[in-house]
Write an enzyme that holds these catalytic residues in place. Structure first.
Site, PDB file in Angstrom:
ATOM      1  N   TRP A 118       0.824  -1.207   0.000  1.00 40.66           N
ATOM      2  CA  TRP A 118       0.000   0.000   0.000  1.00 40.66           C
ATOM      3  C   TRP A 118       0.858   1.258   0.000  1.00 40.66           C
ATOM      4  O   TRP A 118       0.484   2.276  -0.589  1.00 40.66           O
ATOM      5  CB  TRP A 118      -0.980  -0.035   1.171  1.00 40.66           C
ATOM      6  N   ASP A 125      -1.654   6.593   6.610  1.00 37.91           N
ATOM      7  CA  ASP A 125      -2.692   5.657   6.198  1.00 37.91           C
ATOM      8  C   ASP A 125      -2.864   4.695   7.371  1.00 37.91           C
ATOM      9  O   ASP A 125      -1.997   3.871   7.650  1.00 37.91           O
ATOM     10  CB  ASP A 125      -2.254   4.911   4.938  1.00 37.91           C
ATOM     11  N   LYS A 162     -12.337  -2.268   7.992  1.00 39.25           N
ATOM     12  CA  LYS A 162     -11.548  -3.158   8.842  1.00 39.25           C
ATOM     13  C   LYS A 162     -11.956  -3.016  10.313  1.00 39.25           C
ATOM     14  O   LYS A 162     -12.373  -3.977  10.936  1.00 39.25           O
ATOM     15  CB  LYS A 162     -10.063  -2.901   8.647  1.00 39.25           C
TER      16      LYS A 162
END
Length: 369
Positions: free
Chosen positions: A101, A171, A195
């Site tokens: 990511w 992030d 999540k």
């Protein structure tokens, strides 16, 4: 049918209490005769929902008054573009590359300015978090970007780096609300909801006020943080059901005792699995101890064939979605906030029995190498 233990990395397990409350209110929210999915986003009822969601999140994370909370869409992936569009005033940013990511965020930021990778763990397969203590932060950077928890690789920052006057952007998609953090150390925190917050479709952005209002002149209006700040996240129709579900999750967390209690539970769950992995001579994890994630724990058996067999046997007893990411293989247990300790206990028990049953196969694999 009975609920299973869902170890998916996202969309992930949600608290059963939250699902049951949503189910109860699905046809008629607050005796309105309408589902929350049918409410106008400008109605009094939905205004109460979004305001309560923000207030509860502020309380849970102790968000300072000079930070704004935005409820957006597009996932963390859209933030890879929004951050540079809004923060790249000098045209240069620093990134810490800790996995898949981070790489995607770097590739996107390069479209808007100069990107310098100030530290990376790629040299050892992203199995650790690089030490930033000796990294000199260029004061000319518009921001420094980190991924606090690496969902695929199973690593996480245990200490938040000090970037001085340069805004730190994080992030935090896969570990937000899982442990206590000091929000004031960050310029921007962003996280996809799927999540630890709620269903896919909602993105949370926590942004320091002085970073709002500096978007590039050609920045699309929907990608300008100022647009959403000035409209209280209601410039257009927001993901209303996602915000409602997030509000229920925030309420659930508060009733449990808040983030500190959640962190205690998460450490207990992770320790159960890591202790077994450390003692096992059959299952192993590639992640270096100092960099281990509390949320995502990758592991393997001695062979791909045994990996596949384990995933099938685990599925048969109600342990779902343990297959590792396609880029790394093996298994991955994502043990987010809503995963009860009983799910991890059952996983360890199944792992132990599988190892005992297949130990001879593992010996043969080792001899054949």
């Amino acid at each position: 049918m009975e609920r299973v233990y869902n170890f998916s990395a996202g969309p992930s397990i949600l608290p059963q209490e939250v699902l049951e409350k949503a189910q109860k209110e699905l046809l008629s929210y607050a005796d309105s005769g309408m589902s929350v999915m049918e409410l106008s986003h400008r109605s009094k009822l939905f205004t109460e929902v979004i305001e309560k969601a923000e207030q509860d999140l502020r309380e849970l994370m102790a968000i300072p008054d000079n930070y704004q909370v935005l409820f957006l869409q597009g996932g963390a992936t859209l933030q890879f573009s929004m951050v540079p569009l809004n923060l790249m005033r000098n045209g240069k940013a620093g990134f810490v590359n800790t996995g898949s990511w981070s790489k995607k965020a770097i590739q996107e930021a390069e479209k808007f300015g100069m990107v310098e990778v100030i530290a990376s763990s790629e040299d050892r397969g992203f199995h650790y978090i690089p030490n930033l203590d000796e990294v000199e932060i260029d004061s000319g950077y518009d921001y420094i970007h980190i991924t606090t928890n690496n969902t695929i690789e199973g690593t996480a920052f245990s200490d938040i780096p000090d970037t001085g006057d340069v805004p730190l952007v994080a992030d935090m998609s896969s570990n937000i609300l899982s442990e206590a953090i000091d929000v004031s150390k960050f310029g921007i925190i962003y996280a996809g909801a799927q999540k630890n917050i709620g269903p896919a479709g909602l993105t949370i952005v926590i942004i320091r006020e002085d970073l709002i209002g500096h978007a590039k002149a050609d920045c699309p209006i929907m990608l300008d943080y100022k647009t959403h700040h000035e409209s209280n996240s209601l410039y257009n129709t927001p993901p209303t059901f996602g915000i409602y579900m997030a509000s229920l999750v925030f309420e659930w967390l508060k009733n449990l005792g808040g983030i500190k209690e959640m962190e205690r539970r998460n450490r207990e769950k992770a320790q159960l699995l890591y202790d077994y992995l450390d003692e096992s001579d059959f299952f192993t994890t590639p992640v270096e101890k100092a960099s281990r994630s509390l949320m995502n724990i990758p592991f393997v058996t001695p062979s791909k064939e045994l990996d596949a067999s384990f995933i099938e046997e685990a599925k048969a007893v109600g342990l779902e979605t343990l297959k590792g990411h396609r880029s790394v293989g093996g298994m991955r247990a994502s043990i987010y906030n809503a995963m009860p300790v009983e799910g991890v206990e059952l996983l360890v028990d199944v792992m132990r029995k599988f190892a005992e049953k297949h130990q001879n196969s593992a010996v043969e694999v080792e001899k054949g190498r």
